[in-house]
Design a protein around this motif. Sequence first.
Motif, PDB file in Angstrom:
ATOM      1  N   LEU A 299       0.984  -1.368  -0.016  1.00  0.00           N
ATOM      2  CA  LEU A 299      -0.051  -0.002   0.021  1.00  0.00           C
ATOM      3  C   LEU A 299       0.934   0.984  -0.060  1.00  0.00           C
ATOM      4  O   LEU A 299       0.456   2.227  -0.686  1.00  0.00           O
ATOM      5  CB  LEU A 299      -0.961   0.005   1.213  1.00  0.00           C
ATOM      6  CG  LEU A 299      -1.874   1.269   1.389  1.00  0.00           C
ATOM      7  CD1 LEU A 299      -2.741   1.354   0.344  1.00  0.00           C
ATOM      8  CD2 LEU A 299      -2.642   1.098   2.805  1.00  0.00           C
ATOM      9  N   LEU A 300       1.995   1.117   0.771  1.00  0.00           N
ATOM     10  CA  LEU A 300       2.977   2.440   0.827  1.00  0.00           C
ATOM     11  C   LEU A 300       3.435   2.686  -0.530  1.00  0.00           C
ATOM     12  O   LEU A 300       3.620   3.690  -1.044  1.00  0.00           O
ATOM     13  CB  LEU A 300       3.784   2.281   1.814  1.00  0.00           C
ATOM     14  CG  LEU A 300       4.826   3.314   2.068  1.00  0.00           C
ATOM     15  CD1 LEU A 300       4.090   4.638   2.666  1.00  0.00           C
ATOM     16  CD2 LEU A 300       6.065   2.884   3.125  1.00  0.00           C
ATOM     17  N   ALA A 301       3.900   1.633  -1.213  1.00  0.00           N
ATOM     18  CA  ALA A 301       4.620   1.562  -2.678  1.00  0.00           C
ATOM     19  C   ALA A 301       3.468   2.172  -3.637  1.00  0.00           C
ATOM     20  O   ALA A 301       3.824   3.075  -4.533  1.00  0.00           O
ATOM     21  CB  ALA A 301       4.993   0.197  -3.037  1.00  0.00           C
ATOM     22  N   GLN A 302       2.094   1.633  -3.376  1.00  0.00           N
ATOM     23  CA  GLN A 302       1.107   2.251  -4.446  1.00  0.00           C
ATOM     24  C   GLN A 302       0.911   3.686  -4.091  1.00  0.00           C
ATOM     25  O   GLN A 302       0.763   4.495  -5.285  1.00  0.00           O
ATOM     26  CB  GLN A 302      -0.178   1.333  -4.282  1.00  0.00           C
ATOM     27  CG  GLN A 302       0.097   0.056  -4.618  1.00  0.00           C
ATOM     28  CD  GLN A 302      -0.930  -0.846  -4.186  1.00  0.00           C
ATOM     29  OE1 GLN A 302      -2.273  -0.385  -3.779  1.00  0.00           O
ATOM     30  NE2 GLN A 302      -0.952  -2.162  -4.188  1.00  0.00           N
ATOM     31  N   ARG A 303       0.914   4.084  -2.727  1.00  0.00           N
ATOM     32  CA  ARG A 303       0.652   5.543  -2.665  1.00  0.00           C
ATOM     33  C   ARG A 303       1.867   6.561  -3.090  1.00  0.00           C
ATOM     34  O   ARG A 303       1.577   7.532  -3.741  1.00  0.00           O
ATOM     35  CB  ARG A 303       0.470   5.836  -1.152  1.00  0.00           C
ATOM     36  CG  ARG A 303      -0.656   5.134  -0.560  1.00  0.00           C
ATOM     37  CD  ARG A 303      -0.798   5.268   0.808  1.00  0.00           C
ATOM     38  NE  ARG A 303      -0.395   7.026   1.315  1.00  0.00           N
ATOM     39  CZ  ARG A 303      -0.024   7.174   2.794  1.00  0.00           C
ATOM     40  NH1 ARG A 303       0.315   6.065   3.468  1.00  0.00           N
ATOM     41  NH2 ARG A 303       0.450   8.377   2.924  1.00  0.00           N
ATOM     42  N   PHE A 304       2.951   5.886  -2.825  1.00  0.00           N
ATOM     43  CA  PHE A 304       4.283   6.570  -3.271  1.00  0.00           C
ATOM     44  C   PHE A 304       4.099   6.940  -5.119  1.00  0.00           C
ATOM     45  O   PHE A 304       4.460   7.982  -5.441  1.00  0.00           O
ATOM     46  CB  PHE A 304       5.605   5.935  -3.126  1.00  0.00           C
ATOM     47  CG  PHE A 304       6.729   6.650  -3.710  1.00  0.00           C
ATOM     48  CD1 PHE A 304       7.140   7.929  -3.104  1.00  0.00           C
ATOM     49  CD2 PHE A 304       7.474   6.098  -4.830  1.00  0.00           C
ATOM     50  CE1 PHE A 304       8.182   8.638  -3.536  1.00  0.00           C
ATOM     51  CE2 PHE A 304       8.235   6.937  -5.613  1.00  0.00           C
ATOM     52  CZ  PHE A 304       8.832   7.759  -4.617  1.00  0.00           C
ATOM     53  N   ALA A 305       3.780   5.799  -5.688  1.00  0.00           N
ATOM     54  CA  ALA A 305       3.637   5.694  -7.093  1.00  0.00           C
ATOM     55  C   ALA A 305       2.628   6.680  -7.595  1.00  0.00           C
ATOM     56  O   ALA A 305       2.890   7.322  -8.783  1.00  0.00           O
ATOM     57  CB  ALA A 305       3.552   4.548  -7.716  1.00  0.00           C
ATOM     58  N   LEU A 306       1.467   6.891  -6.988  1.00  0.00           N
ATOM     59  CA  LEU A 306       0.255   7.781  -7.394  1.00  0.00           C
ATOM     60  C   LEU A 306       1.102   8.993  -7.061  1.00  0.00           C
ATOM     61  O   LEU A 306       0.655   9.844  -7.956  1.00  0.00           O
ATOM     62  CB  LEU A 306      -0.744   7.298  -6.633  1.00  0.00           C
ATOM     63  CG  LEU A 306      -1.573   6.081  -7.014  1.00  0.00           C
ATOM     64  CD1 LEU A 306      -2.653   5.679  -5.907  1.00  0.00           C
ATOM     65  CD2 LEU A 306      -2.085   6.195  -8.491  1.00  0.00           C
ATOM     66  N   ALA A 307       1.513   9.442  -6.022  1.00  0.00           N
ATOM     67  CA  ALA A 307       1.808  10.728  -5.649  1.00  0.00           C
ATOM     68  C   ALA A 307       2.998  11.181  -6.688  1.00  0.00           C
ATOM     69  O   ALA A 307       3.016  12.456  -7.141  1.00  0.00           O
ATOM     70  CB  ALA A 307       2.426  10.785  -4.275  1.00  0.00           C
ATOM     71  N   HIS A 308       3.804  10.196  -7.034  1.00  0.00           N
ATOM     72  CA  HIS A 308       4.965  10.422  -8.010  1.00  0.00           C
ATOM     73  C   HIS A 308       4.361  10.987  -9.079  1.00  0.00           C
ATOM     74  O   HIS A 308       5.202  12.060  -9.869  1.00  0.00           O
ATOM     75  CB  HIS A 308       5.724   9.266  -8.134  1.00  0.00           C
ATOM     76  CG  HIS A 308       7.272   9.485  -8.567  1.00  0.00           C
ATOM     77  ND1 HIS A 308       7.339   9.347 -10.149  1.00  0.00           N
ATOM     78  CD2 HIS A 308       8.302   9.927  -8.265  1.00  0.00           C
ATOM     79  CE1 HIS A 308       8.694   9.546 -10.152  1.00  0.00           C
ATOM     80  NE2 HIS A 308       9.123   9.931  -9.104  1.00  0.00           N
ATOM     81  N   ARG A 309       3.331  10.340  -9.738  1.00  0.00           N
ATOM     82  CA  ARG A 309       2.806  10.857 -11.029  1.00  0.00           C
ATOM     83  C   ARG A 309       1.992  12.301 -10.968  1.00  0.00           C
ATOM     84  O   ARG A 309       2.052  12.912 -11.552  1.00  0.00           O
ATOM     85  CB  ARG A 309       1.951   9.745 -11.517  1.00  0.00           C
ATOM     86  CG  ARG A 309       2.626   8.506 -12.340  1.00  0.00           C
ATOM     87  CD  ARG A 309       1.863   7.608 -12.949  1.00  0.00           C
ATOM     88  NE  ARG A 309       0.720   7.087 -12.139  1.00  0.00           N
ATOM     89  CZ  ARG A 309       0.536   5.994 -11.370  1.00  0.00           C
ATOM     90  NH1 ARG A 309       1.621   5.151 -11.318  1.00  0.00           N
ATOM     91  NH2 ARG A 309      -0.325   5.572 -10.827  1.00  0.00           N
ATOM     92  N   ARG A 310       1.190  12.182  -9.742  1.00  0.00           N
ATOM     93  CA  ARG A 310       0.279  13.274  -9.574  1.00  0.00           C
ATOM     94  C   ARG A 310       1.049  14.515  -9.351  1.00  0.00           C
ATOM     95  O   ARG A 310       0.420  15.528 -10.062  1.00  0.00           O
ATOM     96  CB  ARG A 310      -0.438  13.106  -7.995  1.00  0.00           C
ATOM     97  CG  ARG A 310      -1.354  13.988  -7.809  1.00  0.00           C
ATOM     98  CD  ARG A 310      -2.081  13.880  -6.500  1.00  0.00           C
ATOM     99  NE  ARG A 310      -2.747  14.968  -6.057  1.00  0.00           N
ATOM    100  CZ  ARG A 310      -3.504  14.910  -4.669  1.00  0.00           C
ATOM    101  NH1 ARG A 310      -3.293  14.088  -3.955  1.00  0.00           N
ATOM    102  NH2 ARG A 310      -4.005  15.984  -4.303  1.00  0.00           N
ATOM    103  N   PHE A 311       1.996  14.525  -8.492  1.00  0.00           N
ATOM    104  CA  PHE A 311       2.958  15.832  -8.546  1.00  0.00           C
ATOM    105  C   PHE A 311       3.887  16.244  -9.678  1.00  0.00           C
ATOM    106  O   PHE A 311       4.617  17.032  -9.653  1.00  0.00           O
ATOM    107  CB  PHE A 311       3.526  15.898  -7.213  1.00  0.00           C
ATOM    108  CG  PHE A 311       2.540  15.851  -6.093  1.00  0.00           C
ATOM    109  CD1 PHE A 311       1.460  16.845  -6.003  1.00  0.00           C
ATOM    110  CD2 PHE A 311       2.488  14.797  -5.279  1.00  0.00           C
ATOM    111  CE1 PHE A 311       0.310  16.654  -5.022  1.00  0.00           C
ATOM    112  CE2 PHE A 311       1.528  14.593  -4.349  1.00  0.00           C
ATOM    113  CZ  PHE A 311       0.682  15.523  -4.234  1.00  0.00           C
ATOM    114  N   GLY A 312       3.819  15.367 -10.402  1.00  0.00           N
ATOM    115  CA  GLY A 312       4.753  15.517 -11.841  1.00  0.00           C
ATOM    116  C   GLY A 312       6.074  15.231 -11.803  1.00  0.00           C
ATOM    117  O   GLY A 312       6.794  15.548 -12.865  1.00  0.00           O
TER     118      GLY A 312
END
Length: 361
Positions: free
Chosen positions: A321-334
């Motif tokens: 779950l932590l890895a998924q959150r990081f991946a989403l934030a990484h894309r979301r914030f550019g």
Amino acid sequence: MAETIKGRGSRQYLAGRFERTVTEAFDDGWAPPEGDTECGPDPLRPRTRLHEESARSIISRNDSPDVGFSQSVNPYRGCEHGCSYCFARPSHAYLNLSPGLDFETRIFAKTNAPELLRREFARRGYRPDPIALGINTDAYQPAERRLRLTRRLIEVMLECRHPFSLITKNALVERDLDLLQPLAEQGLVRVHFSVTTLDPRLSARLEPRAAAPHARLRAMARLHAAGVPVGVMFAPAIPWVNDHELEAVLEAARGSGAESAGYVLLRLPHEVAPLFRDWLQAHLPERAERVMSVLRQMRGGRDYQSQFGQRMRGQGRHADLLAQRFALAHRRFGYADVRPRRLDSGRFVAPRPPSPQGELF
């Protein structure tokens, strides 16, 4: 139970794993009155002692698949920042010192580090590969303000056009912008900031003598404005302590110019585990059991796993779950839209090896 010590991450002199004898404090009723300094130093205000040492070598090499570098340089042993979770604390056990308070109050400075680095660069057959500066302990910890060892190391990097990266929790890195800027123009440097939390109160307890979170972000923005590539490390991610801030930290760092981002799960090797559990009992007793329970679920039922591929990220449902959150934030914030500049090893110029006859011309 020991009292918390202002400005220190640990509150005990935990014996190292190589110690043959263990001492334990005992109150015999003869303690000096509060504020009395004639009977010796105040145990609740241990002073930092700086030891100068002459190192035999300066470049450490590794082949770990978990880190993105093969060479590192650490001008200091021990770190006054006092981060309660520091994975380097067990290294003080090799000096027969405590990974607890000794690690943050007994600092060893390798005063000949710049000379050793220049000599290494001049060695016949040396092949330049990016160096990671200040990996085990922060190269910009408070002692650097006076000793300037890190600055002198960077001067050698600039002289020889050698690529390097560094990671720090201290805004003192701004002092060396006059060196970092020309290095950046040649594609020779990248600076990462470790940001554990945006909450100054939590930061003051987790990492008591590091720069405040807003100061790190401000330094990041100033380096970025000067053309120095910067990145952020959300490290360590601690369940039920700061893991909920992952997205906020990545967003704030992106707004300050960060081009890259990463994260590391809390690591508790050797003596760090009992020291961190003690920190939890002192500062977050109501959450201590929950924190360790979730952490063990991410570490195969233990406090820590040292295997490559697992020690930085963990395993299981919470780790995924932590890895998924990081991946989403990484894309979301550019972050995914930015291609960080590669460090250039092709500009290296070896210094002239020292000659016993001196320089004639």
